[in-house]
Write a protein that holds these residues in place. Structure first.
Motif, PDB file in Angstrom:
ATOM      1  N   HIS A 420       0.827  -1.210   0.000  1.00 49.09           N
ATOM      2  CA  HIS A 420       0.000   0.000   0.000  1.00 49.09           C
ATOM      3  C   HIS A 420       0.866   1.267   0.000  1.00 49.09           C
ATOM      4  CE1 HIS A 420      -3.511   2.496   0.961  1.00 49.09           C
ATOM      5  NE2 HIS A 420      -2.707   3.151   1.771  1.00 49.09           N
ATOM      6  N   ARG A 421       1.868   1.278   0.879  1.00 50.99           N
ATOM      7  CA  ARG A 421       2.730   2.465   0.971  1.00 50.99           C
ATOM      8  C   ARG A 421       3.543   2.655  -0.307  1.00 50.99           C
ATOM      9  NH1 ARG A 421       3.955   7.053   1.600  1.00 50.99           N
ATOM     10  NH2 ARG A 421       5.635   7.835   2.903  1.00 50.99           N
ATOM     11  N   GLU A 424       1.512   4.223  -3.301  1.00 50.72           N
ATOM     12  CA  GLU A 424       0.742   5.464  -3.102  1.00 50.72           C
ATOM     13  C   GLU A 424       1.006   6.487  -4.199  1.00 50.72           C
ATOM     14  OE1 GLU A 424      -0.119   5.916   1.660  1.00 50.72           O
ATOM     15  OE2 GLU A 424       1.755   6.700   0.860  1.00 50.72           O
ATOM     16  N   SER A 457      -7.187   7.460  -8.511  1.00 52.16           N
ATOM     17  CA  SER A 457      -6.092   6.929  -7.693  1.00 52.16           C
ATOM     18  C   SER A 457      -4.828   6.834  -8.520  1.00 52.16           C
ATOM     19  CB  SER A 457      -6.464   5.535  -7.162  1.00 52.16           C
ATOM     20  OG  SER A 457      -5.337   4.914  -6.576  1.00 52.16           O
ATOM     21  N   ARG A 459      -2.766   4.653  -8.126  1.00 51.13           N
ATOM     22  CA  ARG A 459      -2.555   3.230  -8.366  1.00 51.13           C
ATOM     23  C   ARG A 459      -3.235   2.761  -9.647  1.00 51.13           C
ATOM     24  NH1 ARG A 459      -3.706   3.518  -2.845  1.00 51.13           N
ATOM     25  NH2 ARG A 459      -1.907   3.019  -1.530  1.00 51.13           N
TER      26      ARG A 459
END
Length: 829
Positions: A420-421, A424, A457, A459
């Motif tokens: 997740h980190r 980002e 996002s 991502r």
């Protein structure tokens, strides 16, 4: 009422007292402690230094040996190129997935440009297909003959000849889309292509229960699409259950589990879709419906399932237990592709609800205590709780088979935070983690697909991760690690022996110091405690008495006096307090007398002036021209405002003197509100305001001063009328709760600034002086209103702006923030 409080004290000031007590009782013991401790610590330090020197010589030799070993093996042990290669492979895989998804954007654009025709849609459906890998039998059947490999022929190629034959995997062609549909503007399917033919099982997809897995809500998003805009859904599919159990060899999968590659090649596979949708326009530019196409999720899994980060590179059947495989997550950290299909997040086709993610046992225990449904409990969890390798998955969820991987709640897997980190900012990378008994290199790379909601996002569509067993390409590093650890153990034994000897010496010296320091500290502590008690009593006792006097003044008893005998700072404070109390009492008495006398004296001449002007206006002294009439009307309005001010001042004077009298009687709430609205109706009509009354039928009668409560409501309505632009709306509500009746008056006026809401009930306060001058007012109405309500045993508060959900019938806007006054009255006194 006069109160005489005696305060005794010495002539010394507080500061000299504090200095004498703490210097004598605190500093002197500390000097003794410091001297003794310093003497003993010098001796201990010398001994510790000698032992540390011995340890340093041994550690130096050990460090040299470790450094030599690490230097010789570092090049071989740290295979950075392997890591970089897998990272690059992850990025390339993510880019391939993005390219594939963008191709689907092109397909939907083509569909949207076509005139809706089932035959044309069927033609496109039939030609839109792609190969997917089909695994063979497992375990594999023995080969009769190994395939020949190409070898080098030119001597120049001998040194580093590497060749791989094409992968012999079985592949089948599979349609890209599970279905293609055309919907009308209401959500009714008009054309559907499914299972290779035109389907006549047409449904109304505006109803969620008619969609795939009863879980799609895409139709509610379509009406907001502009021409050329594309909607892309998340992965939607039925969750398939799976069961895990531990063995000495590691984690295994039960045969009844969902498909899990080599662990369970015969389980049920996850089947899902990703839906594209786009508006369709006719030749005149009018929207006539929507085209949708549901991509078969198997084509997305085809990108990751065959990938292996080893020399084998690809496999027709994944092996999750080896730690070498690729998988895919969406932009909200939910698993959408995995060798173990039961890890993929999905939905219950019976209810359309999402299967909850896998939780740690302690988190699951919290859920059982909460009394909530599991899905509701997970929704309230903060994303990315504390992860720990020591946590284990919920036994109950393992037994139920519902163990999908949702990184937001999967607090048994610390790599979730790393993925997740790391994604980002839309980037890529890798990190090492010890997981399932293996050191694994895990890489990550975002899928740069940003169509529709995925553009919100960095991502994009999500991210690809590849897990690689470090032992596969870092064997030399592991050997070096073993050598270093062995050397460290040997040196640690020597260091421990030397440390133990030094520690014994230090402990003996420290024990002596500790005993002495403990005795001195206890004596000092007792002395300081005694001094603190004396000082506290000398200071706090008179201050508490002064506080009681101040509290009495704040409650209206202004005649307070404290008898002073001491000459220190507390005595001076008490003397100042007496002088202040006397001054405040005199000023308050003079103010009350002045207001009362002035108000009484002004009332009679003002009434006479009003009668005179009214008589002139009514023609008792003869006819008057229009200009004179306008002047007299202005005079009359000024006199009426002056009368209102005088009445308010008299009310305020009675309230502050605690002489207000209430005529309590049993009264109907509806009657009070009707009377107040009736008296204010002319003013409301003049400014085109609409007043709505909402009085609940079950409200009991209340014991109040009827006229005073009518006065309160009139004051609220009057303020709402004056501070609301023409054509406004005012709502007055009344309801019963327990032993209280709650009144509220809400408007869609200009509103009250937050800074002014704390002061609005103070005397003469006006939040907007310009507006107050325009509409009139003295700034006393709310003060009097608050006093009347509190005299009845009630309470009042103000809120601004008004929340739309609280008053949906109240039209609010940019210049209409709205204000609501709420007051409560007990039903019985």
């Amino acid at each position: 009422m006069n109160k005489n409080i005696k305060i005794k004290g010495s002539g010394l000031g507080i500061m000299p007292k504090l200095l004498i007590y703490f210097l004598v009782l605190s500093v002197t013991p500390l000097i003794v402690i410091g001297y003794v401790a310093n003497k003993n610590l010098k001796k201990t330090s010398l001994q510790a230094f000698q032992r540390a020197k011995e340890m340093g010589i041994r550690n130096l030799g050990s460090a040299k040996e470790i450094g030599k070993t690490a230097t010789e093996n570092s090049v071989k042990a740290l295979d950075d190129k392997s890591t970089e290669a897998i990272e690059l492979r992850t990025v390339e895989l993510a880019d391939r997935i993005a390219d594939f998804l963008y191709e689907r954007d092109k397909d939907i654009l083509i569909f949207s440009s076509l005139k809706p025709d089932p035959e044309k849609y069927l033609d496109v459906y039939l030609v839109s297909s792609k190969d997917i890998t089909v695994h063979g039998t497992w375990p594999p059947e023995p080969e009769d003959k190994k395939p020949e490999r190409l070898s080098w022929e030119n001597i120049e190629n001998k040194k580093s000849w590497r060749h791989r034959s094409p992968c012999p995997f079985k592949k089948i062609s599979k349609p890209l889309y599970k279905e293609i549909t055309f919907l009308d503007l209401r959500g009714q399917e008009k054309i559907k292509i499914a299972n290779g033919k035109i389907s006549y099982n047409l449904k109304d997809v505006s109803k969620k229960e008619n969609t795939y897995c009863r879980a799609e809500d895409y139709f509610c998003h379509l009406s907001r699409l502009q021409k050329g805009e594309i909607y892309v859904s998340r992965v939607i599919g039925q969750y398939v259950k799976g069961w895990l159990y531990k063995t000495p060899e590691g984690i295994k999968v039960k045969p009844e589990s969902a498909y899990a590659g080599k662990e369970n090649p015969y389980g049920k596979k996850f089947e899902g879709i990703v839906r594209w949708a786009m508006p369709v326009f006719d030749g005149r530019g009018d929207k006539i419906g929507y085209i949708t196409m549901a991509l078969d999720h198997a084509h997305i899994m085809e990108f990751t399932d065959p990938v292996i980060p080893t020399e084998e590179r690809f496999s027709d059947i994944s092996d999750a237990g080896s730690g070498n495989y690729a998988f895919l997550w969406d932009d909200e950290d939910q698993c959408i592709s995995h060798p173990r299909d039961f890890f993929i997040c999905g939905y219950d086709p019976e209810t359309g609800k999402k299967a909850p993610g896998w939780l740690a046992q302690d988190t699951f225990n919290e859920y059982k205590k909460s009394g909530l449904a599991l899905e509701d409990f997970i929704r309230k969890l903060p994303s990315f709780r504390n992860f720990s390798l020591k946590k284990r998955g919920s036994i109950e969820q393992i037994k139920s088979g519902c163990i999908s991987l949702d990184c937001r709640v999967l607090d048994t897997a610390p790599q979730c935070q790393g993925w997740h980190r790391g994604t980002e900012d839309g980037g890529s990378g890798s990190f090492l983690i010890f997981w399932s008994g293996l050191w694994k290199l895990t890489t990550y790379a975002t899928v740069p697909y940003y169509t529709g909601g995925y553009g919100k996002s960095k991502r994009g569509f999500g991210y690809v991760t590849i897990g690689a067993n470090v032992d596969e390409f870092h064997k030399i590093a592991n050997i070096t690690k073993a050598n270093i650890e062995k050397s460290i153990v040997e040196q640690g034994t020597d260091i421990e022996s030397s440390t133990n000897r030094a520690r014994k010496l230090i402990e003996q010296s420290a024990s002596s110091n500790l005993n002495l320091i403990t005795i001195i500290t206890l004596i000092s502590a007792l002395a300081v405690i005694g001094a603190s008690i004396i000082i506290s009593l000398d200071i706090t006792t008179p201050l508490k008495r002064l506080t009681l006097g101040a509290v009495a003044m704040s409650k209206g008893s202004l005649n307070q006096s404290v008898e002073v005998k001491s000459r220190d700072e507390v005595g001076q404070l008490a003397k100042s307090f007496n002088e202040m109390a006397a001054t405040v009492s005199d000023v308050d008495r003079m103010k009350s007398d002045f207001v009362t006398i002035a108000s009484h004296e002004l009332r009679t001449p003002i009434q006479a002036m009003l009668l005179g002007v009214s008589g002139l206006l009514e023609g008792y002294s003869g006819e008057i021209d229009e200009e004179t009439r306008e002047d007299l009307l202005l005079v009359k309005q000024g006199i009426e405002r002056l009368i209102s001010l005088v009445e308010n001042l008299l009310d305020l004077s009675r309230i502050e003197a605690h002489k207000i009298e209430l005529n309590i009687s049993r009264t109907s709430v509806a009657e009070i509100i009707n009377k107040a609205v009736e008296e204010i109706s002319d003013l409301a009509k003049a400014q085109h305001h609409h007043i709505t009354k909402n009085v609940h039928q079950d409200i009991p009668d209340i014991d109040v001063d009827k006229d005073r409560i009518i006065q309160v409501i009139i004051n609220f309505l009057s303020n709402s009328i004056k501070f609301t632009p023409d054509g406004g709306s005012i709502i007055i509500n009344a309801e019963s709760r327990g032993k209280e009746v709650i009144f509220s008056v809400a408007d869609n006026g200009y509103g009250i600034p937050l800074w002014a809401q704390e002061n609005i009930f103070k005397k003469f306060f006006q939040a907007d002086s310009i507006m107050s001058q325009k509409v009139g007012g003295t700034g006393l109405g709310l003060t009097i209103t608050k006093a009347i309500i509190e005299e009845h045993g009630g309470s009042i508060r103000c809120e601004s702006p008004v929340l739309e959900e609280s008053f949906p019938d109240l039209p609010l806007g940019a210049d209409r923030k709205g204000t609501i006054f709420v007051f409560r009255l007990p039903t019985h006194r």
